[in-house]
Scaffold this motif. Structure first.
Motif, PDB file in Angstrom:
ATOM      1  N   LYS A  60      -5.665  32.032  15.429  1.00  0.00           N
ATOM      2  CA  LYS A  60      -7.078  32.870  14.172  1.00  0.00           C
ATOM      3  C   LYS A  60      -7.032  34.281  12.999  1.00  0.00           C
ATOM      4  O   LYS A  60      -5.942  35.318  13.421  1.00  0.00           O
ATOM      5  N   SER A  61      -6.856  34.245  12.283  1.00  0.00           N
ATOM      6  CA  SER A  61      -6.704  34.939  10.760  1.00  0.00           C
ATOM      7  C   SER A  61      -7.255  36.493  10.996  1.00  0.00           C
ATOM      8  O   SER A  61      -8.280  36.281  11.502  1.00  0.00           O
ATOM      9  N   ALA A  62      -6.651  37.487  10.574  1.00  0.00           N
ATOM     10  CA  ALA A  62      -6.583  38.576  10.884  1.00  0.00           C
ATOM     11  C   ALA A  62      -7.534  38.946   9.425  1.00  0.00           C
ATOM     12  O   ALA A  62      -8.370  39.875   9.545  1.00  0.00           O
ATOM     13  N   THR A  63      -7.186  37.954   8.823  1.00  0.00           N
ATOM     14  CA  THR A  63      -8.143  38.446   7.366  1.00  0.00           C
ATOM     15  C   THR A  63      -9.551  37.047   7.002  1.00  0.00           C
ATOM     16  O   THR A  63      -9.158  36.287   7.778  1.00  0.00           O
ATOM     17  N   LYS A  64     -10.330  37.438   6.149  1.00  0.00           N
ATOM     18  CA  LYS A  64     -11.260  36.678   5.296  1.00  0.00           C
ATOM     19  C   LYS A  64     -10.078  35.015   4.742  1.00  0.00           C
ATOM     20  O   LYS A  64      -9.242  35.566   4.243  1.00  0.00           O
ATOM     21  N   LYS A  65     -11.440  33.833   5.273  1.00  0.00           N
ATOM     22  CA  LYS A  65     -10.254  33.272   3.868  1.00  0.00           C
ATOM     23  C   LYS A  65      -9.869  33.371   2.837  1.00  0.00           C
ATOM     24  O   LYS A  65     -11.478  33.839   2.160  1.00  0.00           O
ATOM     25  N   ASP A  71       2.009  44.335   0.828  1.00  0.00           N
ATOM     26  CA  ASP A  71       3.070  44.602   0.966  1.00  0.00           C
ATOM     27  C   ASP A  71       3.167  46.416   1.513  1.00  0.00           C
ATOM     28  O   ASP A  71       3.036  47.129   2.403  1.00  0.00           O
ATOM     29  N   LYS A  72       1.366  46.821   0.785  1.00  0.00           N
ATOM     30  CA  LYS A  72       1.148  47.872   0.961  1.00  0.00           C
ATOM     31  C   LYS A  72       0.454  48.088   2.225  1.00  0.00           C
ATOM     32  O   LYS A  72      -0.268  49.359   1.869  1.00  0.00           O
ATOM     33  N   GLY A  73      -0.275  46.809   2.668  1.00  0.00           N
ATOM     34  CA  GLY A  73      -0.690  46.531   3.807  1.00  0.00           C
ATOM     35  C   GLY A  73      -2.131  46.393   3.139  1.00  0.00           C
ATOM     36  O   GLY A  73      -3.195  47.070   3.696  1.00  0.00           O
ATOM     37  N   GLU A  74      -2.501  46.742   1.540  1.00  0.00           N
ATOM     38  CA  GLU A  74      -4.072  46.289   1.238  1.00  0.00           C
ATOM     39  C   GLU A  74      -4.604  45.693   1.110  1.00  0.00           C
ATOM     40  O   GLU A  74      -3.742  43.692   1.086  1.00  0.00           O
ATOM     41  N   LEU A  75      -6.175  45.129   1.708  1.00  0.00           N
ATOM     42  CA  LEU A  75      -6.175  43.823   1.356  1.00  0.00           C
ATOM     43  C   LEU A  75      -6.403  43.187  -0.631  1.00  0.00           C
ATOM     44  O   LEU A  75      -7.330  44.050  -0.883  1.00  0.00           O
ATOM     45  N   VAL A  76      -5.994  41.791  -0.355  1.00  0.00           N
ATOM     46  CA  VAL A  76      -6.206  41.530  -1.332  1.00  0.00           C
ATOM     47  C   VAL A  76      -6.273  39.555  -1.173  1.00  0.00           C
ATOM     48  O   VAL A  76      -6.035  38.921  -0.288  1.00  0.00           O
ATOM     49  N   PRO A  77      -7.123  39.095  -2.926  1.00  0.00           N
ATOM     50  CA  PRO A  77      -6.999  38.092  -2.915  1.00  0.00           C
ATOM     51  C   PRO A  77      -5.958  36.863  -2.498  1.00  0.00           C
ATOM     52  O   PRO A  77      -4.902  37.594  -3.148  1.00  0.00           O
ATOM     53  N   THR A  78      -5.704  36.477  -1.818  1.00  0.00           N
ATOM     54  CA  THR A  78      -4.908  35.204  -1.942  1.00  0.00           C
ATOM     55  C   THR A  78      -4.470  34.421  -2.874  1.00  0.00           C
ATOM     56  O   THR A  78      -3.445  33.967  -3.378  1.00  0.00           O
ATOM     57  N   THR A  79      -4.989  34.389  -4.022  1.00  0.00           N
ATOM     58  CA  THR A  79      -4.778  33.711  -5.017  1.00  0.00           C
ATOM     59  C   THR A  79      -4.061  34.719  -6.537  1.00  0.00           C
ATOM     60  O   THR A  79      -4.233  35.846  -6.193  1.00  0.00           O
TER      61      THR A  79
END
Length: 79
Positions: A60-65, A71-79
């Protein structure tokens, strides 16, 4: 953090984040036996914490798809 002298409990490098061994979920987020219980907490460096979540990503992913942590622990888009 004080009890482990600020070091990662897995690799003994400087720690960065408190990890919940039992994953937080909507049904347990208000349960202090899960959220605040020292037996459920582990102080980790960022690399060990990310490795833990990469290992569990198949379950189960820890983040939204479409998102990831950088590297800084920030949530960013995968694209």
């Amino acid at each position: 953090m004080k009890s482990v002298h600020g070091l990662c409990e897995r690799c003994e490098r400087p720690g960065y984040i408190v990890h919940h061994k039992k994953e937080l979920a909507p049904n347990n987020i208000n349960d202090p036996n899960i959220t605040l219980n020292h037996d459920n907490l582990e102080y980790l460096c960022l690399d060990c914490h990310n490795a833990e979540h990469d290992f569990n990503r198949e379950k189960k992913s820890a983040t939204k798809k479409g998102y990831r942590f950088n590297d800084k622990g920030e949530l960013v888009p995968t694209t």
